[in-house]
Structures are given as C-alpha cells and as structure tokens.
Design a protein around this motif. Structure first.
Motif, PDB file in Angstrom:
ATOM      1  N   ASP A  34     -13.242   8.195 -12.691  1.00  0.00           N
ATOM      2  CA  ASP A  34     -12.338   7.612 -13.708  1.00  0.00           C
ATOM      3  C   ASP A  34     -11.640   6.765 -13.177  1.00  0.00           C
ATOM      4  O   ASP A  34     -10.994   6.676 -11.897  1.00  0.00           O
ATOM      5  CB  ASP A  34     -11.530   8.673 -14.398  1.00  0.00           C
ATOM      6  N   ALA A  35     -10.947   5.626 -13.813  1.00  0.00           N
ATOM      7  CA  ALA A  35     -10.214   4.584 -13.526  1.00  0.00           C
ATOM      8  C   ALA A  35      -8.875   5.206 -13.270  1.00  0.00           C
ATOM      9  O   ALA A  35      -8.340   4.510 -12.167  1.00  0.00           O
ATOM     10  CB  ALA A  35     -10.287   3.315 -14.512  1.00  0.00           C
ATOM     11  N   GLU A  36      -8.310   6.019 -13.926  1.00  0.00           N
ATOM     12  CA  GLU A  36      -7.185   6.513 -13.685  1.00  0.00           C
ATOM     13  C   GLU A  36      -6.985   7.025 -12.291  1.00  0.00           C
ATOM     14  O   GLU A  36      -5.758   6.956 -11.842  1.00  0.00           O
ATOM     15  CB  GLU A  36      -6.957   7.757 -14.740  1.00  0.00           C
ATOM     16  N   ALA A  37      -7.700   7.794 -11.738  1.00  0.00           N
ATOM     17  CA  ALA A  37      -7.641   8.020 -10.176  1.00  0.00           C
ATOM     18  C   ALA A  37      -7.379   6.696  -9.274  1.00  0.00           C
ATOM     19  O   ALA A  37      -6.680   7.024  -8.168  1.00  0.00           O
ATOM     20  CB  ALA A  37      -8.730   8.929  -9.865  1.00  0.00           C
ATOM     21  N   VAL A  38      -8.302   5.838  -9.572  1.00  0.00           N
ATOM     22  CA  VAL A  38      -8.183   4.930  -8.625  1.00  0.00           C
ATOM     23  C   VAL A  38      -6.884   4.190  -9.036  1.00  0.00           C
ATOM     24  O   VAL A  38      -6.200   3.676  -7.891  1.00  0.00           O
ATOM     25  CB  VAL A  38      -9.338   3.706  -8.957  1.00  0.00           C
ATOM     26  N   VAL A  39      -6.536   3.986 -10.087  1.00  0.00           N
ATOM     27  CA  VAL A  39      -5.181   3.165 -10.414  1.00  0.00           C
ATOM     28  C   VAL A  39      -3.888   3.960  -9.667  1.00  0.00           C
ATOM     29  O   VAL A  39      -3.127   3.292  -9.254  1.00  0.00           O
ATOM     30  CB  VAL A  39      -4.956   2.964 -11.757  1.00  0.00           C
ATOM     31  N   ALA A  40      -3.981   5.461 -10.085  1.00  0.00           N
ATOM     32  CA  ALA A  40      -2.941   6.330  -9.507  1.00  0.00           C
ATOM     33  C   ALA A  40      -2.968   5.876  -7.972  1.00  0.00           C
ATOM     34  O   ALA A  40      -1.963   6.026  -7.281  1.00  0.00           O
ATOM     35  CB  ALA A  40      -3.150   7.709  -9.843  1.00  0.00           C
ATOM     36  N   SER A  41      -4.047   6.098  -7.261  1.00  0.00           N
ATOM     37  CA  SER A  41      -3.994   5.828  -5.810  1.00  0.00           C
ATOM     38  C   SER A  41      -3.381   4.642  -5.315  1.00  0.00           C
ATOM     39  O   SER A  41      -2.619   4.544  -4.453  1.00  0.00           O
ATOM     40  CB  SER A  41      -5.357   5.947  -5.468  1.00  0.00           C
ATOM     41  N   LEU A  42      -3.828   3.350  -6.009  1.00  0.00           N
ATOM     42  CA  LEU A  42      -3.555   2.335  -5.513  1.00  0.00           C
ATOM     43  C   LEU A  42      -1.801   2.051  -5.954  1.00  0.00           C
ATOM     44  O   LEU A  42      -1.101   1.514  -5.131  1.00  0.00           O
ATOM     45  CB  LEU A  42      -4.113   1.284  -6.161  1.00  0.00           C
ATOM     46  N   LYS A  43      -1.473   2.523  -6.890  1.00  0.00           N
ATOM     47  CA  LYS A  43       0.091   2.425  -7.434  1.00  0.00           C
ATOM     48  C   LYS A  43       0.898   3.371  -6.417  1.00  0.00           C
ATOM     49  O   LYS A  43       1.986   2.928  -6.065  1.00  0.00           O
ATOM     50  CB  LYS A  43       0.194   2.986  -8.788  1.00  0.00           C
ATOM     51  N   GLU A  44       0.502   4.210  -5.800  1.00  0.00           N
ATOM     52  CA  GLU A  44       1.080   5.163  -4.772  1.00  0.00           C
ATOM     53  C   GLU A  44       1.134   4.564  -3.545  1.00  0.00           C
ATOM     54  O   GLU A  44       1.813   5.015  -2.554  1.00  0.00           O
ATOM     55  CB  GLU A  44       0.703   6.656  -4.702  1.00  0.00           C
ATOM     56  N   GLY A  45       0.206   3.612  -3.263  1.00  0.00           N
ATOM     57  CA  GLY A  45       0.266   2.798  -1.801  1.00  0.00           C
ATOM     58  C   GLY A  45      -1.218   2.871  -1.173  1.00  0.00           C
ATOM     59  O   GLY A  45      -1.022   2.433   0.034  1.00  0.00           O
ATOM     60  N   ALA A  46      -2.018   3.301  -1.764  1.00  0.00           N
ATOM     61  CA  ALA A  46      -3.321   3.613  -1.026  1.00  0.00           C
ATOM     62  C   ALA A  46      -3.806   1.928  -0.525  1.00  0.00           C
ATOM     63  O   ALA A  46      -3.801   1.422  -1.432  1.00  0.00           O
ATOM     64  CB  ALA A  46      -4.496   4.231  -1.790  1.00  0.00           C
ATOM     65  N   ASP A  47      -4.330   1.952   0.273  1.00  0.00           N
ATOM     66  CA  ASP A  47      -5.136   0.630   0.923  1.00  0.00           C
ATOM     67  C   ASP A  47      -6.468   0.531   0.208  1.00  0.00           C
ATOM     68  O   ASP A  47      -6.942  -0.508  -0.010  1.00  0.00           O
ATOM     69  CB  ASP A  47      -5.237   0.536   2.536  1.00  0.00           C
ATOM     70  N   ASP A  48      -6.983   1.528  -0.107  1.00  0.00           N
ATOM     71  CA  ASP A  48      -8.387   1.541  -0.473  1.00  0.00           C
ATOM     72  C   ASP A  48      -8.660   2.894  -1.207  1.00  0.00           C
ATOM     73  O   ASP A  48      -8.087   3.832  -0.902  1.00  0.00           O
ATOM     74  CB  ASP A  48      -9.343   0.743   0.694  1.00  0.00           C
ATOM     75  N   TYR A  49     -10.178   2.970  -1.528  1.00  0.00           N
ATOM     76  CA  TYR A  49     -10.567   4.131  -2.000  1.00  0.00           C
ATOM     77  C   TYR A  49     -12.358   3.957  -1.852  1.00  0.00           C
ATOM     78  O   TYR A  49     -12.618   2.987  -1.767  1.00  0.00           O
ATOM     79  CB  TYR A  49     -10.223   4.359  -3.339  1.00  0.00           C
ATOM     80  N   VAL A  84       0.806  13.306  -0.518  1.00  0.00           N
ATOM     81  CA  VAL A  84       0.566  13.214   0.769  1.00  0.00           C
ATOM     82  C   VAL A  84       1.095  11.637   0.993  1.00  0.00           C
ATOM     83  O   VAL A  84       1.683  11.527   1.883  1.00  0.00           O
ATOM     84  CB  VAL A  84      -0.516  13.658   1.505  1.00  0.00           C
ATOM     85  N   LEU A  85       0.349  10.888   0.200  1.00  0.00           N
ATOM     86  CA  LEU A  85       0.320   9.308   0.128  1.00  0.00           C
ATOM     87  C   LEU A  85       1.904   9.176  -0.043  1.00  0.00           C
ATOM     88  O   LEU A  85       2.349   8.068   0.455  1.00  0.00           O
ATOM     89  CB  LEU A  85      -0.684   8.850  -0.625  1.00  0.00           C
ATOM     90  N   ARG A  86       2.343   9.706  -1.149  1.00  0.00           N
ATOM     91  CA  ARG A  86       3.732   9.331  -1.651  1.00  0.00           C
ATOM     92  C   ARG A  86       4.511   9.618  -0.452  1.00  0.00           C
ATOM     93  O   ARG A  86       5.685   8.689  -0.176  1.00  0.00           O
ATOM     94  CB  ARG A  86       4.173   9.939  -2.888  1.00  0.00           C
ATOM     95  N   GLN A  87       4.638  10.672   0.438  1.00  0.00           N
ATOM     96  CA  GLN A  87       5.480  10.939   1.548  1.00  0.00           C
ATOM     97  C   GLN A  87       5.101   9.860   2.735  1.00  0.00           C
ATOM     98  O   GLN A  87       6.240   9.788   3.323  1.00  0.00           O
ATOM     99  CB  GLN A  87       5.135  12.413   1.910  1.00  0.00           C
ATOM    100  N   LEU A  88       4.080   9.686   2.774  1.00  0.00           N
ATOM    101  CA  LEU A  88       3.734   8.834   3.892  1.00  0.00           C
ATOM    102  C   LEU A  88       4.469   7.262   3.657  1.00  0.00           C
ATOM    103  O   LEU A  88       4.757   6.712   4.629  1.00  0.00           O
ATOM    104  CB  LEU A  88       2.127   8.527   4.090  1.00  0.00           C
ATOM    105  N   ARG A  89       4.152   6.994   2.664  1.00  0.00           N
ATOM    106  CA  ARG A  89       4.985   5.405   2.124  1.00  0.00           C
ATOM    107  C   ARG A  89       6.637   5.629   2.019  1.00  0.00           C
ATOM    108  O   ARG A  89       7.010   4.432   2.399  1.00  0.00           O
ATOM    109  CB  ARG A  89       4.118   4.992   0.662  1.00  0.00           C
ATOM    110  N   ALA A  90       7.042   6.800   1.703  1.00  0.00           N
ATOM    111  CA  ALA A  90       8.439   7.087   1.779  1.00  0.00           C
ATOM    112  C   ALA A  90       8.949   6.993   3.071  1.00  0.00           C
ATOM    113  O   ALA A  90      10.311   6.938   3.482  1.00  0.00           O
ATOM    114  CB  ALA A  90       8.746   7.990   1.125  1.00  0.00           C
ATOM    115  N   ASN A  91       8.258   7.089   4.100  1.00  0.00           N
ATOM    116  CA  ASN A  91       8.592   7.255   5.594  1.00  0.00           C
ATOM    117  C   ASN A  91       8.335   5.973   6.184  1.00  0.00           C
ATOM    118  O   ASN A  91       7.387   5.416   6.300  1.00  0.00           O
ATOM    119  CB  ASN A  91       7.724   8.385   6.228  1.00  0.00           C
ATOM    120  N   PRO A  92       9.572   5.332   6.859  1.00  0.00           N
ATOM    121  CA  PRO A  92       9.263   4.065   7.537  1.00  0.00           C
ATOM    122  C   PRO A  92       8.423   4.162   8.540  1.00  0.00           C
ATOM    123  O   PRO A  92       7.692   3.085   8.803  1.00  0.00           O
ATOM    124  CB  PRO A  92      10.774   3.663   7.899  1.00  0.00           C
TER     125      PRO A  92
END
Length: 242
Positions: free
Chosen positions: A99-114, A76-84
C-alpha cells in the motif's frame, strides 16, 4: 618477490551493510546475496539491537524492515534521523506492504528509499549502489565545507588584523593632523596635506582589503606599510616625529 598485498599502502574497505529483520530466514538470504555482491554485512534481529549496533559501528547503509515487534522500522528510522551522528546515514526500507501509506510514511520519516518484498536483488543492488555513491559525495562535500570553514576563519583573522591596523593608523592620523595644525614655524605648509592624503589612502586600502580575497588584502597591507613609512619619514624630516 614482494607479495602483491604489500605493494600498496592503500587499504580498500568494502561497504558495510546492516541488515535489520526479525525473521532469521530473511536475514540469512539477504546477507548471502549481498556478500556475493562483495559487500560486508552485519545483522540485527530487531530495532533495539540495531540501534545499539549503530552506536558502536559505522555501517555504510542500513536495510531496515518495516514491520518488526517491540520497535518497528519507522521508530528506528525516526531515532536515527533525530540523532545528528546518524541523521545522514542511508536507510532503505524493506517492506512486504504494497500500500502507498507504508511508502509515504517511510519517506516522511526520512527513509532514502524502499524495496518491496519479495526482494528483487537486481533492484536492491542498484539502489544500494546509488545511495552509497550519494553518501560518499555527501561525505566529501562535508569535508570540503569543513576546509572552507577553516579558510574562512583564517581570512577572518587576517581581516581582523587589517581592521586593527586601520584603527591604529586613523588614530595616528588624527594626532598628526593636530600636531601639524598647531605646529607653525619652519614646518612646510604643504606637509599636513601630504601626510593626511597618505593616511586617507591607508583608510581606502583597509576598506578595500575588507572585501577582497586574501592575496589582495596582503597587497593592501604592503602598500599601507609603504605609505606609512613615507609619512613617518616626512615627520622625521619636519621634526614632528620626535
């Protein structure tokens, strides 16, 4: 007596938060707590529903569950960030994973926070407020940039007019120089240089106007007009203007 709600024309709209979670109990708890914080809320039971709701509504911020069936939070996050239209929409991920992987993956896809589950609502409130304020500043900046773009376009038109005037006067200067050189007779010998110097000043002013603020450009154009009028009067007096 005037009703207090009618005394002001300003309508204050509360921020609208979209809560996306596939667990009904989670949606209910988060919605109740946010409404007590004076936020308006709408809920979606999955990623597909959330994407459809965002298309028709403009939430101020999205609380997005990380793990959901069908479409996970990262998709969902990826599609939101791909839409202007939604690329800058604030999104806070809600995750039970520590785990850190979930946080890192979220931030890499464009999440503002967690925010981790179980949710600390004091922390959640602080992060929502921070991102809403940042979103408002971003919106104001976009509006200011739009106004600057409009001013830049207006100035470009003004400078285009100055450049057009430059080319016109340069052509006229060439014609005058040719006429004055071929003239002779009773023409004042100093007249060609007087008029030529006037047109050289016009060229100088046009070049100056091209790098100046709009009000400076206007002064340049006014001086150009004054010099041109003086040159034409000299032409009339010499008989070259006919």
């Amino acid at each position: 007596m005037i009703h207090p709600q009618i005394e002001s024309d300003t309508i204050v709209r509360r921020p609208l938060i979209l809560i996306v979670d596939d667990v009904p109990a989670n949606r209910f708890i988060v919605q109740r707590r946010l409404e007590r914080m004076n936020y308006d809320c709408m809920v979606a039971d999955g990623g597909r529903t959330a994407l459809q709701m965002i298309k028709t509504t403009c939430p101020s911020l999205v609380l997005l569950d990380f793990m959901m069936p069908e479409i996970c939070g990262l998709t969902v996050l990826r599609q939101l960030r791909a839409n202007p239209d939604t690329a800058s929409l604030p999104v806070i991920m809600l995750t039970a994973r520590t785990d850190a992987e979930a946080v890192v993956a979220s931030l890499k896809e464009g999440a503002d926070d967690y925010v981790h589950k179980p949710i600390d609502f004091t922390v959640l409130k602080a992060r929502i407020e921070a991102h809403l304020q940042r979103g408002e500043q971003s919106r104001a900046l976009r509006e200011a940039n739009g106004q600057l773009d409009g001013r830049a376009a207006s100035r470009a038109l003004e400078l285009g007019e100055v450049r057009a005037l430059l080319h016109k006067e340069m052509d006229r200067a060439d014609r005058l120089e040719s006429q004055l050189t071929q003239g002779g007779g009773g023409v004042n010998a100093a007249l060609p240089e007087q008029i030529a110097s006037g047109f050289r000043r016009i060229v100088e002013l046009c070049n100056q106007g091209g790098h100046a603020e709009p009000h400076v450009t206007l002064v340049c154009v006014e001086e150009i007009e004054r010099i041109a009028v003086a040159a034409l009067r000299k032409m009339d007096a010499s008989g070259l203007g006919h």
